[in-house]
Motif scaffolding. Structure first.
Motif, PDB file in Angstrom:
ATOM      1  N   THR A  26       1.030  -1.560   0.052  1.00 17.00           N
ATOM      2  CA  THR A  26      -0.360  -0.032  -0.031  1.00 17.00           C
ATOM      3  C   THR A  26       0.561   1.499  -0.156  1.00 17.00           C
ATOM      4  N   LYS A  27       0.278   2.367  -0.167  1.00 16.06           N
ATOM      5  CA  LYS A  27       1.368   3.738   0.124  1.00 16.06           C
ATOM      6  C   LYS A  27       1.574   3.748   1.785  1.00 16.06           C
ATOM      7  N   ARG A  33       7.512  10.404 -19.018  1.00 16.84           N
ATOM      8  CA  ARG A  33       6.298  11.344 -18.448  1.00 16.84           C
ATOM      9  C   ARG A  33       7.829  12.981 -18.097  1.00 16.84           C
ATOM     10  N   GLY A  34       9.022  12.906 -18.124  1.00 15.01           N
ATOM     11  CA  GLY A  34       9.154  13.668 -17.450  1.00 15.01           C
ATOM     12  C   GLY A  34       8.704  14.149 -16.328  1.00 15.01           C
ATOM     13  N   ILE A  35       9.024  13.096 -15.531  1.00 16.35           N
ATOM     14  CA  ILE A  35       8.360  13.137 -13.859  1.00 16.35           C
ATOM     15  C   ILE A  35      10.091  12.767 -13.129  1.00 16.35           C
ATOM     16  N   ALA A  45       6.817  10.103  -4.119  1.00 10.37           N
ATOM     17  CA  ALA A  45       5.347   9.590  -4.112  1.00 10.37           C
ATOM     18  C   ALA A  45       4.442   8.660  -5.307  1.00 10.37           C
ATOM     19  N   ARG A  46       4.619   9.739  -6.749  1.00  9.45           N
ATOM     20  CA  ARG A  46       4.131   9.173  -7.478  1.00  9.45           C
ATOM     21  C   ARG A  46       4.233   7.894  -8.275  1.00  9.45           C
ATOM     22  N   VAL A  47       5.564   8.237  -8.153  1.00 10.89           N
ATOM     23  CA  VAL A  47       5.988   7.447  -9.240  1.00 10.89           C
ATOM     24  C   VAL A  47       6.024   5.801  -7.910  1.00 10.89           C
ATOM     25  N   ARG A  48       6.256   6.042  -6.453  1.00 12.24           N
ATOM     26  CA  ARG A  48       6.769   5.061  -5.898  1.00 12.24           C
ATOM     27  C   ARG A  48       5.072   4.185  -5.948  1.00 12.24           C
ATOM     28  N   ASN A  49       3.989   5.050  -5.649  1.00 12.72           N
ATOM     29  CA  ASN A  49       2.582   4.484  -5.877  1.00 12.72           C
ATOM     30  C   ASN A  49       2.168   4.177  -6.905  1.00 12.72           C
ATOM     31  N   LYS A  50       2.607   4.695  -8.453  1.00 14.48           N
ATOM     32  CA  LYS A  50       2.839   3.024 -10.180  1.00 14.48           C
ATOM     33  C   LYS A  50       3.906   2.177  -9.473  1.00 14.48           C
ATOM     34  N   LYS A  88       9.639  -0.392 -14.243  1.00 15.79           N
ATOM     35  CA  LYS A  88       8.574  -0.318 -14.818  1.00 15.79           C
ATOM     36  C   LYS A  88       8.738   1.763 -14.605  1.00 15.79           C
ATOM     37  N   ALA A  89       8.390   1.908 -13.256  1.00 13.78           N
ATOM     38  CA  ALA A  89       7.988   3.353 -12.758  1.00 13.78           C
ATOM     39  C   ALA A  89       8.666   4.191 -13.401  1.00 13.78           C
ATOM     40  N   GLN A  90      10.013   3.444 -12.897  1.00 13.79           N
ATOM     41  CA  GLN A  90      10.950   4.373 -13.550  1.00 13.79           C
ATOM     42  C   GLN A  90      10.785   4.762 -14.810  1.00 13.79           C
TER      43      GLN A  90
END
Length: 66
Positions: free
Chosen positions: A4-5, A55-57, A17-22, A47-49
């Protein structure tokens, strides 16, 4: 064990957080498909990286230097 988050592999602690959640989303899907935890984490991290880079995140949190 699904992640979970608030409860995720330590290897994701420095991700934003956004990348970890993905990564968590991907890893949980891989677990449902029968992959073991180690493999799921490794694939999900990569894959998340890739997802973030496309997306330039920013992937990782900035670490304060001493």
């Amino acid at each position: 064990m699904p992640w979970t988050k608030d409860d995720y592999p330590v290897s994701l602690k420095n991700f934003r957080a956004r990348v970890r959640n993905k990564a968590i989303e991907i890893a949980n899907a891989l677990l449902e498909e029968g992959n073991d935890e180690g493999r799921a984490i490794a694939i999900a991290t990569a894959k998340a990286q890739e997802w973030a880079e496309n997306r330039g995140i920013t992937i990782r949190k900035k670490v304060a230097s001493s």
